[in-house]
Design a protein around this motif. Structure first.
Motif, PDB file in Angstrom:
ATOM      1  N   VAL A  11       0.860  -1.175   0.000  1.00 28.38           N
ATOM      2  CA  VAL A  11       0.000   0.000   0.000  1.00 28.38           C
ATOM      3  C   VAL A  11       0.898   1.227   0.000  1.00 28.38           C
ATOM      4  CG1 VAL A  11      -1.752   1.288   1.291  1.00 28.38           C
ATOM      5  CG2 VAL A  11      -1.770  -1.213   1.317  1.00 28.38           C
ATOM      6  N   THR A  12       0.626   2.152  -0.924  1.00 24.70           N
ATOM      7  CA  THR A  12       1.369   3.401  -0.972  1.00 24.70           C
ATOM      8  C   THR A  12       0.442   4.517  -0.536  1.00 24.70           C
ATOM      9  OG1 THR A  12       2.694   2.582  -2.811  1.00 24.70           O
ATOM     10  CG2 THR A  12       2.687   4.968  -2.454  1.00 24.70           C
ATOM     11  N   ILE A  13       0.890   5.254   0.477  1.00 25.01           N
ATOM     12  CA  ILE A  13       0.148   6.416   0.947  1.00 25.01           C
ATOM     13  C   ILE A  13       1.091   7.607   0.910  1.00 25.01           C
ATOM     14  CG2 ILE A  13      -1.466   5.111   2.384  1.00 25.01           C
ATOM     15  CD1 ILE A  13       0.269   5.774   4.796  1.00 25.01           C
ATOM     16  N   SER A  14       0.576   8.773   1.072  1.00 22.18           N
ATOM     17  CA  SER A  14       1.411   9.967   1.041  1.00 22.18           C
ATOM     18  C   SER A  14       2.504   9.876   2.101  1.00 22.18           C
ATOM     19  CB  SER A  14       0.549  11.205   1.280  1.00 22.18           C
ATOM     20  OG  SER A  14       1.361  12.359   1.271  1.00 22.18           O
ATOM     21  N   GLY A  15       3.762   9.810   1.641  1.00 20.85           N
ATOM     22  CA  GLY A  15       4.891   9.802   2.554  1.00 20.85           C
ATOM     23  C   GLY A  15       5.381   8.445   3.005  1.00 20.85           C
ATOM     24  N   ALA A  16       4.703   7.349   2.627  1.00 23.76           N
ATOM     25  CA  ALA A  16       5.131   6.029   3.107  1.00 23.76           C
ATOM     26  C   ALA A  16       4.661   4.919   2.173  1.00 23.76           C
ATOM     27  CB  ALA A  16       4.596   5.775   4.508  1.00 23.76           C
ATOM     28  N   ILE A  17       5.404   3.817   2.231  1.00 21.58           N
ATOM     29  CA  ILE A  17       5.025   2.591   1.540  1.00 21.58           C
ATOM     30  C   ILE A  17       4.971   1.496   2.590  1.00 21.58           C
ATOM     31  CG2 ILE A  17       5.665   0.883  -0.205  1.00 21.58           C
ATOM     32  CD1 ILE A  17       7.224   3.141  -1.618  1.00 21.58           C
ATOM     33  N   LEU A  18       3.876   0.762   2.615  1.00 21.49           N
ATOM     34  CA  LEU A  18       3.672  -0.304   3.585  1.00 21.49           C
ATOM     35  C   LEU A  18       3.583  -1.630   2.833  1.00 21.49           C
ATOM     36  CD1 LEU A  18       1.443  -0.352   6.634  1.00 21.49           C
ATOM     37  CD2 LEU A  18       1.057  -2.092   4.911  1.00 21.49           C
ATOM     38  N   VAL A  19       4.364  -2.614   3.279  1.00 24.17           N
ATOM     39  CA  VAL A  19       4.315  -3.957   2.707  1.00 24.17           C
ATOM     40  C   VAL A  19       3.975  -4.920   3.839  1.00 24.17           C
ATOM     41  CG1 VAL A  19       5.584  -5.761   1.493  1.00 24.17           C
ATOM     42  CG2 VAL A  19       6.075  -3.352   1.008  1.00 24.17           C
ATOM     43  N   ALA A  20       2.946  -5.724   3.647  1.00 21.51           N
ATOM     44  CA  ALA A  20       2.558  -6.726   4.641  1.00 21.51           C
ATOM     45  C   ALA A  20       2.637  -8.097   3.978  1.00 21.51           C
ATOM     46  CB  ALA A  20       1.149  -6.465   5.150  1.00 21.51           C
ATOM     47  N   GLY A  42      11.145  -2.125  -6.067  1.00 26.19           N
ATOM     48  CA  GLY A  42      11.735  -0.971  -6.730  1.00 26.19           C
ATOM     49  C   GLY A  42      12.689  -0.174  -5.854  1.00 26.19           C
ATOM     50  N   SER A  43      13.082  -0.729  -4.696  1.00 26.53           N
ATOM     51  CA  SER A  43      14.013  -0.033  -3.808  1.00 26.53           C
ATOM     52  C   SER A  43      14.947  -1.061  -3.177  1.00 26.53           C
ATOM     53  CB  SER A  43      13.249   0.711  -2.708  1.00 26.53           C
ATOM     54  OG  SER A  43      12.824  -0.177  -1.696  1.00 26.53           O
ATOM     55  N   THR A  44      15.877  -0.572  -2.357  1.00 30.20           N
ATOM     56  CA  THR A  44      16.761  -1.484  -1.623  1.00 30.20           C
ATOM     57  C   THR A  44      16.294  -1.680  -0.193  1.00 30.20           C
ATOM     58  OG1 THR A  44      18.218   0.335  -1.006  1.00 30.20           O
ATOM     59  CG2 THR A  44      18.775  -0.876  -3.022  1.00 30.20           C
ATOM     60  N   VAL A  45      15.125  -1.160   0.157  1.00 32.86           N
ATOM     61  CA  VAL A  45      14.594  -1.264   1.518  1.00 32.86           C
ATOM     62  C   VAL A  45      14.052  -2.670   1.751  1.00 32.86           C
ATOM     63  CG1 VAL A  45      12.825  -0.415   3.097  1.00 32.86           C
ATOM     64  CG2 VAL A  45      14.022   1.188   1.601  1.00 32.86           C
ATOM     65  N   SER A  46      14.531  -3.303   2.850  1.00 37.34           N
ATOM     66  CA  SER A  46      14.045  -4.644   3.159  1.00 37.34           C
ATOM     67  C   SER A  46      14.321  -4.994   4.617  1.00 37.34           C
ATOM     68  CB  SER A  46      14.707  -5.684   2.252  1.00 37.34           C
ATOM     69  OG  SER A  46      16.087  -5.759   2.533  1.00 37.34           O
ATOM     70  N   VAL A  47      13.674  -6.058   5.063  1.00 34.96           N
ATOM     71  CA  VAL A  47      13.948  -6.661   6.360  1.00 34.96           C
ATOM     72  C   VAL A  47      14.074  -8.163   6.136  1.00 34.96           C
ATOM     73  CG1 VAL A  47      11.493  -6.842   7.003  1.00 34.96           C
ATOM     74  CG2 VAL A  47      13.248  -6.865   8.786  1.00 34.96           C
ATOM     75  N   VAL A  64       5.010  -6.707   8.804  1.00 35.63           N
ATOM     76  CA  VAL A  64       4.612  -5.439   8.216  1.00 35.63           C
ATOM     77  C   VAL A  64       5.817  -4.510   8.219  1.00 35.63           C
ATOM     78  CG1 VAL A  64       3.015  -3.485   8.314  1.00 35.63           C
ATOM     79  CG2 VAL A  64       2.265  -5.766   9.067  1.00 35.63           C
ATOM     80  N   LEU A  65       6.240  -4.090   7.034  1.00 36.68           N
ATOM     81  CA  LEU A  65       7.371  -3.192   6.855  1.00 36.68           C
ATOM     82  C   LEU A  65       6.843  -1.877   6.307  1.00 36.68           C
ATOM     83  CD1 LEU A  65      10.410  -2.458   6.540  1.00 36.68           C
ATOM     84  CD2 LEU A  65      10.331  -3.622   4.323  1.00 36.68           C
ATOM     85  N   THR A  66       7.096  -0.787   7.016  1.00 36.52           N
ATOM     86  CA  THR A  66       6.708   0.535   6.544  1.00 36.52           C
ATOM     87  C   THR A  66       7.967   1.353   6.311  1.00 36.52           C
ATOM     88  OG1 THR A  66       4.693   0.430   7.875  1.00 36.52           O
ATOM     89  CG2 THR A  66       5.309   2.589   6.998  1.00 36.52           C
ATOM     90  N   ALA A  67       8.129   1.868   5.096  1.00 39.69           N
ATOM     91  CA  ALA A  67       9.269   2.714   4.740  1.00 39.69           C
ATOM     92  C   ALA A  67       8.755   4.136   4.556  1.00 39.69           C
ATOM     93  CB  ALA A  67       9.918   2.217   3.458  1.00 39.69           C
ATOM     94  N   PHE A  68       9.273   5.036   5.369  1.00 37.57           N
ATOM     95  CA  PHE A  68       8.858   6.438   5.298  1.00 37.57           C
ATOM     96  C   PHE A  68       9.777   7.189   4.348  1.00 37.57           C
ATOM     97  CE2 PHE A  68       7.348   4.729   9.257  1.00 37.57           C
ATOM     98  CZ  PHE A  68       6.056   5.204   9.324  1.00 37.57           C
ATOM     99  N   GLU A  69       9.193   8.012   3.498  1.00 36.52           N
ATOM    100  CA  GLU A  69       9.957   8.706   2.464  1.00 36.52           C
ATOM    101  C   GLU A  69      10.607   9.989   2.967  1.00 36.52           C
ATOM    102  OE1 GLU A  69       6.892   9.126  -0.449  1.00 36.52           O
ATOM    103  OE2 GLU A  69       7.108   7.063  -1.139  1.00 36.52           O
ATOM    104  N   ARG A  70      10.082  10.574   3.988  1.00 37.77           N
ATOM    105  CA  ARG A  70      10.580  11.873   4.453  1.00 37.77           C
ATOM    106  C   ARG A  70      11.576  11.716   5.599  1.00 37.77           C
ATOM    107  NH1 ARG A  70       4.785  13.328   3.867  1.00 37.77           N
ATOM    108  NH2 ARG A  70       4.654  14.337   1.851  1.00 37.77           N
ATOM    109  N   LEU A  88      13.984   5.984   7.455  1.00 39.77           N
ATOM    110  CA  LEU A  88      13.154   5.564   8.590  1.00 39.77           C
ATOM    111  C   LEU A  88      12.261   4.388   8.209  1.00 39.77           C
ATOM    112  CD1 LEU A  88      12.321   6.224  11.496  1.00 39.77           C
ATOM    113  CD2 LEU A  88      10.702   7.861  10.573  1.00 39.77           C
ATOM    114  N   LEU A  89      12.371   3.309   8.988  1.00 41.47           N
ATOM    115  CA  LEU A  89      11.573   2.102   8.789  1.00 41.47           C
ATOM    116  C   LEU A  89      10.860   1.742  10.079  1.00 41.47           C
ATOM    117  CD1 LEU A  89      14.112  -0.333   7.079  1.00 41.47           C
ATOM    118  CD2 LEU A  89      12.500   1.202   5.974  1.00 41.47           C
ATOM    119  N   GLU A  90       9.729   1.083   9.937  1.00 42.16           N
ATOM    120  CA  GLU A  90       9.064   0.453  11.069  1.00 42.16           C
ATOM    121  C   GLU A  90       8.786  -0.987  10.668  1.00 42.16           C
ATOM    122  OE1 GLU A  90       4.809   1.072  11.972  1.00 42.16           O
ATOM    123  OE2 GLU A  90       5.528   1.620  13.967  1.00 42.16           O
TER     124      GLU A  90
END
Length: 148
Positions: A11-20, A42-47, A64-70, A88-90
Motif C-alpha cells: 500500500v502506498t500512501i502519502s509519505g510512506a510505503i507499507l508492505v505486509a 523498486g528499492s533497496t529497503v528490506s527486512v 509489516v514493513l513501513t518505509a517512510f519517504e521523508r 526511517l523504517l518500522e
C-alpha cells in the motif's frame, strides 16, 4: 487482512510505503529456509527475519514493513542533541491468531537484518528509536560494510 490465500500486499500512501506479508512458519521449516525477507519493490529497503524468531512466536505471522519517504526532523539523541533521521523504517511482526498481542524479543541468536535504502555517508550512523528511553540510540546495532 492477509487471509484468503493473500501472501503479500503493498500500500502506498502519502509519505510512506507499507508492505505486509503473511509468513507460514510450517512452510519455511518444510522448505528448509532459515530466513524470510520482506522488501519494498523498486528499492533497496528490506527486512530479513530469521526463522528462529518465528519459532519463538510459534505460529504464522504477518510481517509489516513501513518505509517512510521523508526525513524525520528535530529528533532527540540520548545525549539530548537534535538529529535528523533518514531511511526511517518500522517493522512489526504480528501473530495472525492474536495480532494485538505485543511481545518483546531480545537476545536473538541470529540477527534481524534491515536494509535502509540510504547511501552510506561518513556523517550518518545507524540507530533505532528506543521506546523506553524515548530517544534514538545505536546500542546493539551492527553496520555491515559493503552491503547495499
Amino acid at each position: 487482512t492477509l487471509g484468503n490465500g493473500t501472501e503479500q500486499i503493498t500500500v502506498t500512501i502519502s509519505g510512506a510505503i507499507l508492505v505486509a506479508k503473511k509468513v507460514s512458519l510450517a512452510d519455511l521449516q518444510a522448505a528448509g529456509l532459515n530466513r524470510t525477507d520482506v522488501a519494498v519493490a523498486g528499492s533497496t529497503v528490506s527486512v530479513s527475519i530469521p526463522t528462529s524468531l518465528l519459532v519463538e512466536v510459534g505460529e504464522d505471522v504477518a510481517v509489516v514493513l513501513t518505509a517512510f519517504e521523508r526525513t524525520a526532523e528535530d529528533q532527540v539523541s540520548p545525549e539530548g542533541s537534535t538529529v535528523q533521521v533518514r531511511g526511517l523504517l518500522e517493522v512489526q511482526i504480528r501473530s495472525l491468531s492474536n495480532p494485538s498481542n505485543i511481545r518483546e524479543v531480545s537476545g536473538l541468536k541470529e540477527p534481524v537484518i534491515l536494509t535502509l535504502g540510504v547511501a552510506a555517508e561518513s556523517t550518518l550512523s545507524c540507530g533505532y528509536y528506543d521506546e523506553q528511553a524515548k530517544s534514538w540510540t545505536s546500542s546493539g546495532v551492527v553496520v555491515v560494510p559493503g552491503e547495499p
